[in-house]
Motif scaffolding. Sequence first.
Motif, mmCIF file in Angstrom:
data_model
loop_
_atom_site.group_PDB
_atom_site.id
_atom_site.type_symbol
_atom_site.label_atom_id
_atom_site.label_comp_id
_atom_site.label_asym_id
_atom_site.label_seq_id
_atom_site.Cartn_x
_atom_site.Cartn_y
_atom_site.Cartn_z
ATOM 1 N N VAL A 9 0.722 -1.031 0.064
ATOM 2 C CA VAL A 9 -0.071 -0.002 -0.042
ATOM 3 C C VAL A 9 0.985 1.320 0.096
ATOM 4 O O VAL A 9 1.744 1.400 0.825
ATOM 5 C CB VAL A 9 -0.826 -0.136 1.285
ATOM 6 C CG1 VAL A 9 -1.903 1.228 1.117
ATOM 7 C CG2 VAL A 9 -1.907 -1.211 1.340
ATOM 8 N N LEU A 10 0.827 1.966 -1.021
ATOM 9 C CA LEU A 10 1.811 3.010 -1.099
ATOM 10 C C LEU A 10 0.999 4.581 -1.038
ATOM 11 O O LEU A 10 -0.179 4.574 -1.629
ATOM 12 C CB LEU A 10 2.244 3.224 -2.472
ATOM 13 C CG LEU A 10 3.222 4.439 -2.965
ATOM 14 C CD1 LEU A 10 4.619 3.789 -3.652
ATOM 15 C CD2 LEU A 10 2.761 5.173 -4.114
ATOM 16 N N VAL A 11 1.712 5.161 -0.226
ATOM 17 C CA VAL A 11 0.976 6.539 0.049
ATOM 18 C C VAL A 11 2.107 7.573 -0.386
ATOM 19 O O VAL A 11 3.258 7.411 -0.088
ATOM 20 C CB VAL A 11 0.981 6.678 1.765
ATOM 21 C CG1 VAL A 11 0.682 8.163 2.140
ATOM 22 C CG2 VAL A 11 0.286 5.760 2.183
ATOM 23 N N PHE A 12 1.646 8.681 -0.878
ATOM 24 C CA PHE A 12 2.383 9.800 -1.567
ATOM 25 C C PHE A 12 2.496 10.755 -0.435
ATOM 26 O O PHE A 12 1.522 11.026 0.264
ATOM 27 C CB PHE A 12 1.673 10.438 -2.736
ATOM 28 C CG PHE A 12 2.594 11.645 -3.334
ATOM 29 C CD1 PHE A 12 3.592 11.491 -3.876
ATOM 30 C CD2 PHE A 12 1.674 12.712 -3.346
ATOM 31 C CE1 PHE A 12 4.381 12.599 -4.372
ATOM 32 C CE2 PHE A 12 2.450 13.959 -3.665
ATOM 33 C CZ PHE A 12 3.534 13.904 -4.409
ATOM 34 N N ILE A 13 3.793 11.062 -0.123
ATOM 35 C CA ILE A 13 3.909 12.161 0.799
ATOM 36 C C ILE A 13 4.488 13.447 0.071
ATOM 37 O O ILE A 13 5.217 13.658 -0.359
ATOM 38 C CB ILE A 13 5.090 11.695 1.812
ATOM 39 C CG1 ILE A 13 5.071 10.296 2.313
ATOM 40 C CG2 ILE A 13 5.323 12.737 2.862
ATOM 41 C CD1 ILE A 13 3.775 10.113 3.164
ATOM 42 N N GLU A 14 3.300 14.453 0.134
ATOM 43 C CA GLU A 14 3.413 15.739 -0.564
ATOM 44 C C GLU A 14 4.493 16.631 0.489
ATOM 45 O O GLU A 14 4.120 16.830 1.406
ATOM 46 C CB GLU A 14 1.984 16.223 -0.645
ATOM 47 C CG GLU A 14 2.086 17.553 -1.428
ATOM 48 C CD GLU A 14 0.736 18.252 -1.566
ATOM 49 O OE1 GLU A 14 -0.331 17.389 -1.762
ATOM 50 O OE2 GLU A 14 0.645 19.446 -1.536
ATOM 51 N N VAL A 42 4.061 -1.370 3.718
ATOM 52 C CA VAL A 42 3.203 -0.034 3.780
ATOM 53 C C VAL A 42 4.657 0.783 2.985
ATOM 54 O O VAL A 42 5.615 0.606 3.497
ATOM 55 C CB VAL A 42 2.961 0.699 4.942
ATOM 56 C CG1 VAL A 42 2.567 2.268 4.868
ATOM 57 C CG2 VAL A 42 1.818 0.033 5.662
ATOM 58 N N GLN A 43 4.038 1.564 1.830
ATOM 59 C CA GLN A 43 5.295 2.125 1.290
ATOM 60 C C GLN A 43 5.027 3.391 1.051
ATOM 61 O O GLN A 43 3.908 3.854 1.012
ATOM 62 C CB GLN A 43 5.434 1.334 -0.125
ATOM 63 C CG GLN A 43 5.595 -0.011 -0.196
ATOM 64 C CD GLN A 43 5.345 -0.539 -1.632
ATOM 65 O OE1 GLN A 43 5.341 0.143 -2.415
ATOM 66 N NE2 GLN A 43 5.246 -1.987 -1.753
ATOM 67 N N ALA A 44 5.886 4.347 1.159
ATOM 68 C CA ALA A 44 5.828 5.874 0.914
ATOM 69 C C ALA A 44 6.651 6.342 -0.181
ATOM 70 O O ALA A 44 7.591 5.841 -0.432
ATOM 71 C CB ALA A 44 6.236 6.491 2.093
ATOM 72 N N LYS A 94 5.189 -1.849 -8.184
ATOM 73 C CA LYS A 94 4.129 -2.318 -8.448
ATOM 74 C C LYS A 94 3.007 -2.562 -7.132
ATOM 75 O O LYS A 94 2.825 -3.545 -6.550
ATOM 76 C CB LYS A 94 4.035 -3.723 -9.066
ATOM 77 C CG LYS A 94 4.519 -3.678 -10.399
ATOM 78 C CD LYS A 94 4.998 -5.064 -10.947
ATOM 79 C CE LYS A 94 5.508 -4.949 -12.543
ATOM 80 N NZ LYS A 94 6.676 -4.207 -12.360
ATOM 81 N N PRO A 95 2.955 -1.317 -6.481
ATOM 82 C CA PRO A 95 2.110 -1.538 -5.608
ATOM 83 C C PRO A 95 0.505 -1.624 -5.706
ATOM 84 O O PRO A 95 0.084 -1.305 -6.691
ATOM 85 C CB PRO A 95 2.184 0.068 -4.842
ATOM 86 C CG PRO A 95 2.540 0.871 -5.857
ATOM 87 C CD PRO A 95 3.374 0.151 -6.937
ATOM 88 N N ASP A 96 -0.076 -2.569 -5.028
ATOM 89 C CA ASP A 96 -1.278 -2.799 -5.035
ATOM 90 C C ASP A 96 -2.395 -1.585 -4.939
ATOM 91 O O ASP A 96 -3.501 -1.475 -5.658
ATOM 92 C CB ASP A 96 -1.480 -4.022 -3.968
ATOM 93 C CG ASP A 96 -3.076 -4.845 -4.340
ATOM 94 O OD1 ASP A 96 -3.319 -4.723 -5.458
ATOM 95 O OD2 ASP A 96 -3.429 -5.278 -3.476
ATOM 96 N N ILE A 97 -2.074 -0.777 -4.010
ATOM 97 C CA ILE A 97 -2.994 0.223 -3.690
ATOM 98 C C ILE A 97 -2.095 1.648 -3.621
ATOM 99 O O ILE A 97 -0.933 1.641 -3.280
ATOM 100 C CB ILE A 97 -3.578 -0.095 -2.259
ATOM 101 C CG1 ILE A 97 -4.697 -1.179 -2.488
ATOM 102 C CG2 ILE A 97 -4.278 1.116 -1.998
ATOM 103 C CD1 ILE A 97 -5.109 -1.546 -1.022
ATOM 104 N N PRO A 159 -2.163 0.460 -9.862
ATOM 105 C CA PRO A 159 -2.731 0.227 -8.653
ATOM 106 C C PRO A 159 -4.245 0.678 -8.538
ATOM 107 O O PRO A 159 -4.632 1.380 -9.101
ATOM 108 C CB PRO A 159 -1.789 1.165 -7.733
ATOM 109 C CG PRO A 159 -1.257 2.059 -8.598
ATOM 110 C CD PRO A 159 -1.364 1.531 -9.992
ATOM 111 N N GLN A 160 -4.918 0.253 -7.436
ATOM 112 C CA GLN A 160 -6.189 0.668 -7.167
ATOM 113 C C GLN A 160 -5.906 2.167 -6.409
ATOM 114 O O GLN A 160 -5.126 2.151 -5.398
ATOM 115 C CB GLN A 160 -6.887 -0.281 -6.161
ATOM 116 C CG GLN A 160 -6.875 -1.501 -6.635
ATOM 117 C CD GLN A 160 -7.205 -2.641 -5.513
ATOM 118 O OE1 GLN A 160 -8.312 -2.703 -5.082
ATOM 119 N NE2 GLN A 160 -6.269 -3.032 -4.932
#
Length: 337
Positions: A9-14, A42-44, A94-97, A159-160
């Motif tokens: 699950v990847l999160v973009f850190i702005e 968890v990926q950032a 290739k993150p799923d989300i 990803p979703q």
Amino acid sequence: MSDQEWKGVLVFIEVTDGKVQEVGWELLGEAKKLASKINQNVQALIIGHDVEKFAKDAIAYGADVVYVVDDPGYKNYITKTYAKAFVEVVNKYKPDIALIGATNLGRDLSGAIATVLKAGLTADCTGLDIDDQSKKLLSTRPTFGGNIMATIFCQKGKPQMSTVRPKVMKMPEPDPKRQGHVIKESVPVDPKDLTVKILEYIPDSCLESVEIEHAKILVAGGRGCNTPAGLDKLKELAKLIGGELCGSRPLVEAGAITPDRQVGQTGKTVVPRVYIAVGISGAIQHLVGMQNSDCIIAINSDPNAPIFKVATVSIVGSWQAIVPAVIEELKKRMGRQ
Ligand SMILES: Cc1cc2nc3c(=O)[nH]c(=O)nc-3n(C[C@H](O)[C@H](O)[C@H](O)COP(=O)(O)OP(=O)(O)OC[C@H]3O[C@@H](n4cnc5c(N)ncnc54)[C@H](O)[C@@H]3O)c2cc1C
């Protein structure tokens, strides 16, 4: 490519003006919950210039792996360059989300990325979960003018993707002892993509000092007190208690407050310690933007106003009778009279 190859699950850190937008940390908290339901990590992803220093914070807030694209070419946000870097990282890992904060930048970036990746994107979600059977991301958001909540999932495309507005998800407690990996990615900026040249950054002088989503106390006005006298009293009350003025959509439409002060579905989501709603009926489109406030004090002349359903303290009466009396009493107690 099979769905099984997409993991995490990847999160973009702005990062804007050298500061991380807190929605990134909020989303890492949510990503942790989602990732644990599908046994993934968890990926950032941080893109910018001089941003590597934020990787340890991302780990503290819940990231297991942080991808950093740090290059002077990313000093200013340009859709094309940021989207290319984002897409390159996604295609490699290739993150799923993928979760992105629904800030101005996030909204712009997410659309550009989803188009290139041909991924499904659900905007402005108020809830995220994982479907027990399919293990797909369930993204919930208000629809049809906020009258119903729709839960959307993407059958095709990875990803979703979802965007979530600031303050919708709870801020997690950072754990400075958490361990994680930092992976530096080099995605050189193609000079051809620098289609916009930023000459100077001038903050909008029309914006009032504190953005409402950061205020601890908010005094919100609605159509029921939209007169010069009513707004003057609300401003006086806000100043007295160290709060900020905001309001419902009719106040913006009437030009009484600026659009950045609108609370609700098409405005901002706020979670202050105290939200004082004066002359606001409590339409669902307004409630979605403020109902998670710690303490809601509602003043309305109609005892059946829906705002009272979410209020901690309900005061039935006109603003003309209540607000000046509250101001006088506060002044007395503060020794200002
Ligand atoms: C797609 C869509 C998106 C929208 N997005 C938003 C949004 O982001 N934010 C938003 O706020 N709205 C939004 N709206 C509009 C929303 O549906 C309501 O129309 C709006 O919130 C109503 O604002 P209000 O409560 O100020 O006014 P009203 O609903 O007109 O309520 C005024 C209230 O004031 C009370 N009142 C009257 N006189 C007094 C007095 N003297 N003293 C005390 N109380 C008094 C009345 O009893 C009434 O409850 C959206 C609508 C749509 C369709």
